[in-house]
Design an enzyme around this catalytic site. Structure first.
Site, PDB file in Angstrom:
ATOM      1  N   ARG A  54       1.175 -12.851  -1.036  1.00 12.12           N
ATOM      2  CA  ARG A  54       1.198 -11.765  -0.054  1.00 12.12           C
ATOM      3  C   ARG A  54       1.608 -10.483  -0.750  1.00 12.12           C
ATOM      4  NH1 ARG A  54       5.690 -10.205  -1.208  1.00 12.12           N
ATOM      5  NH2 ARG A  54       5.551  -8.799   0.572  1.00 12.12           N
ATOM      6  N   GLY A  55       1.547  -9.369   0.037  1.00  9.58           N
ATOM      7  CA  GLY A  55       1.739  -8.043  -0.548  1.00  9.58           C
ATOM      8  C   GLY A  55       0.351  -7.510  -0.889  1.00  9.58           C
ATOM      9  N   ALA A  56       0.092  -6.261  -0.472  1.00  8.56           N
ATOM     10  CA  ALA A  56      -1.271  -5.731  -0.552  1.00  8.56           C
ATOM     11  C   ALA A  56      -1.895  -5.843  -1.956  1.00  8.56           C
ATOM     12  CB  ALA A  56      -1.285  -4.292  -0.048  1.00  8.56           C
ATOM     13  N   ARG A  90      -6.970 -11.245   5.830  1.00  6.95           N
ATOM     14  CA  ARG A  90      -5.944 -10.318   6.309  1.00  6.95           C
ATOM     15  C   ARG A  90      -6.595  -8.939   6.439  1.00  6.95           C
ATOM     16  NH1 ARG A  90       0.013 -10.678   4.199  1.00  6.95           N
ATOM     17  NH2 ARG A  90       0.312 -10.093   6.387  1.00  6.95           N
ATOM     18  N   GLN A 194      10.658 -11.482   4.614  1.00  8.89           N
ATOM     19  CA  GLN A 194      10.321 -11.118   3.227  1.00  8.89           C
ATOM     20  C   GLN A 194      11.460 -10.366   2.540  1.00  8.89           C
ATOM     21  OE1 GLN A 194       8.294 -10.773   5.853  1.00  8.89           O
ATOM     22  NE2 GLN A 194       6.130 -10.888   5.317  1.00  8.89           N
ATOM     23  N   ASP A 235       0.339  -0.854   3.085  1.00  2.18           N
ATOM     24  CA  ASP A 235      -0.856  -1.708   3.071  1.00  2.18           C
ATOM     25  C   ASP A 235      -2.122  -0.886   3.154  1.00  2.18           C
ATOM     26  OD1 ASP A 235       1.354  -3.659   3.961  1.00  2.18           O
ATOM     27  OD2 ASP A 235      -0.371  -4.905   3.436  1.00  2.18           O
ATOM     28  N   ASN A 245       2.312  -0.156   7.180  1.00  7.13           N
ATOM     29  CA  ASN A 245       3.159  -1.043   6.363  1.00  7.13           C
ATOM     30  C   ASN A 245       3.816  -2.049   7.308  1.00  7.13           C
ATOM     31  OD1 ASN A 245       4.242  -1.745   3.726  1.00  7.13           O
ATOM     32  ND2 ASN A 245       6.215  -1.105   4.543  1.00  7.13           N
ATOM     33  N   LYS A 246       4.596  -2.939   6.745  1.00  5.63           N
ATOM     34  CA  LYS A 246       5.221  -4.026   7.509  1.00  5.63           C
ATOM     35  C   LYS A 246       5.845  -3.537   8.804  1.00  5.63           C
ATOM     36  CE  LYS A 246       5.197  -7.521   6.826  1.00  5.63           C
ATOM     37  NZ  LYS A 246       4.113  -8.306   7.456  1.00  5.63           N
TER      38      LYS A 246
HETATM   39  O1  MRU Z   1       2.853  -9.440   5.302  1.00  2.79           O
HETATM   40  P1  MRU Z   1       3.163  -9.055   3.883  1.00  2.79           P
HETATM   41  O2  MRU Z   1       4.361  -9.746   3.333  1.00  2.79           O
HETATM   42  O3  MRU Z   1       1.954  -9.194   2.992  1.00  2.79           O
HETATM   43  O4  MRU Z   1       3.517  -7.510   3.973  1.00  2.79           O
HETATM   44  C1  MRU Z   1       3.742  -6.792   2.803  1.00  2.79           C
HETATM   45  C2  MRU Z   1       4.078  -5.370   3.029  1.00  2.79           C
HETATM   46  O5  MRU Z   1       4.120  -4.875   4.133  1.00  2.79           O
HETATM   47  C3  MRU Z   1       4.278  -4.545   1.792  1.00  2.79           C
HETATM   48  O6  MRU Z   1       5.166  -3.497   2.034  1.00  2.79           O
HETATM   49  C4  MRU Z   1       2.926  -3.936   1.370  1.00  2.79           C
HETATM   50  O7  MRU Z   1       1.932  -4.913   1.313  1.00  2.79           O
HETATM   51  C5  MRU Z   1       3.023  -3.260   0.054  1.00  2.79           C
HETATM   52  S1  MRU Z   1       3.284  -4.412  -1.250  1.00  2.79           S
HETATM   53  C6  MRU Z   1       3.393  -3.545  -2.703  1.00  2.79           C
END
Ligand code: MRU
Length: 347
Positions: A54-56, A90, A194, A235, A245-246
């Site tokens: 996970r993470g963009a 996603r 997270q 994201d 973002n999250k």
């Molecule tokens: O649902 P996730 O854990 O993939 O969410 C991640 C985030 O919101 C991060 O802040 C974003 O992807 C940037 S990661 C460098």
């Protein structure tokens, strides 16, 4: 395990000709460091959808390596179907589609006999570019940090979310390299934690002081003057600078504005979406409400109660103090020219 300077000593996504694609299973952290081998497009899709990876930026790298390494049929129409399956895993992180498009482009320019090699080369370049972009974000962003600062972050936009030293945490890692003492306040980030599980784990691995907060604590800490800066990842960033973002990032931005704390977003250029004029155009992933009603498999919400579970929210550009990219530290107005694809000159 592949040690890396300034971050947790793990490889998040890896490919080798002998072993194929493997990802660090982030669902198991912080308890166990375990890898999953992914051999099919369906397995890659599931790993992305379940947040195993996970993470963009990291899901972009995993999808690119997955398309290049796991597609069975290398005909262009079959590859387009595989890419569509991965893309749908996603919807919010634009890096996913961006990385798949780069691999599809490499496929289109290669004869079928050498197509897999060309696609794998493109996927490795995406990974290498991400490492470099993270480093550049850190080098630019460290200018915003001072010795003794307390930096609040949300979710995980660190090494675990990228192929490199992260985005929001990259300036913190560079600060550590330069001998600056920076403390991180990590919001736990319900529902999937997270912040508590991943951000706290990678920072403790790296020897950086980190304190975990429940998401509701940020306001009182800011009011008490105990937060100097907020840095989050992204994201997707729309053309006007609105940032997805999250879930919870928007609330932190509102709080930061109220308390006069700078709210900063850090993201590589691959997170820019020139096709979205503003945040209203960004698709927000809706996840299973059971992630909210349950904790580690046990129901914690009253039986019969429904739950919302949007994975992301949109922070309006008006609440953002700076955007750090691999190209510099950008000040408002954050207008991405559709043709040049450029933010205003670094501040
Ligand atoms: O649902 P996730 O854990 O993939 O969410 C991640 C985030 O919101 C991060 O802040 C974003 O992807 C940037 S990661 C460098």
């Amino acid at each position: 395990m592949t040690p890396r300077a300034g971050s947790s000593a793990v490889e998040v996504v890896g490919w080798s000709p002998a072993g194929g694609l493997r990802v660090l299973d982030q669902r198991q952290l912080p308890g166990r460091v375990e890898y999953r081998a992914l051999a099919t497009i369906a397995e890659v899709r599931d790993a992305i959808a379940t947040l195993t990876v996970r993470g963009a930026p990291a899901i972009g790298v995993a999808a690119a390596m997955g398309l290049a390494g796991c597609s069975r049929d290398l005909a262009l129409d079959a590859l387009a179907r595989d890419a569509a399956e991965l893309r749908a895993a996603r919807p919010t992180a634009v890096n996913l589609g961006w990385a798949l498009d780069r691999v599809l482009d490499a496929a289109r320019h290669a004869d079928e006999r050498v197509r897999r090699e060309a696609m794998l080369r493109a996927a490795m370049r995406i990974r290498d570019d991400d490492v470099a972009m993270c480093r550049a974000i850190g080098e630019h962003g460290v200018a915003l940090l001072r010795d003794g600062m307390r930096v609040l972050t949300h979710c995980n936009a660190g090494a675990l979310a990228t192929a490199g030293i992260g985005t929001a945490l990259a300036p913190v890692y560079v600060a550590q390299e330069r001998g600056l003492a920076v403390e991180v306040l990590a919001c736990e980030t319900r529902p999937l934690l997270q912040g508590a599980r991943l951000t706290a784990w990678e920072l403790t691995q790296a020897g950086i002081p980190v304190t975990v907060l429940t998401d509701g604590m940020a306001a009182s800490l800011m009011a008490a003057g105990r937060v100097d800066l907020v840095i989050v990842g992204a994201d997707r960033i729309a053309r006007n600078g609105d940032v997805a973002n999250k879930i919870g990032s928007y609330g932190l931005a509102v709080l930061a504005k109220h308390h006069g704390v700078p709210f900063v977003v850090a993201a590589p250029w691959s997170t820019m979406d020139l096709t979205s004029p503003d945040g209203g155009a960004i698709p927000i992933e809706a996840r299973d409400p059971a992630e909210v009603t349950h904790l580690a498999g046990t129901r914690v919400a009253a039986d019969g109660a429904a739950a919302y579970n949007p994975a992301f929210d949109v922070t309006p550009h008006t609440l953002i103090h700076r955007i750090i990219t691999d190209r510099g530290v950008h000040a408002p107005p954050f207008f991405l020219a559709p043709d040049a694809g450029a933010l205003p000159p670094p501040a």
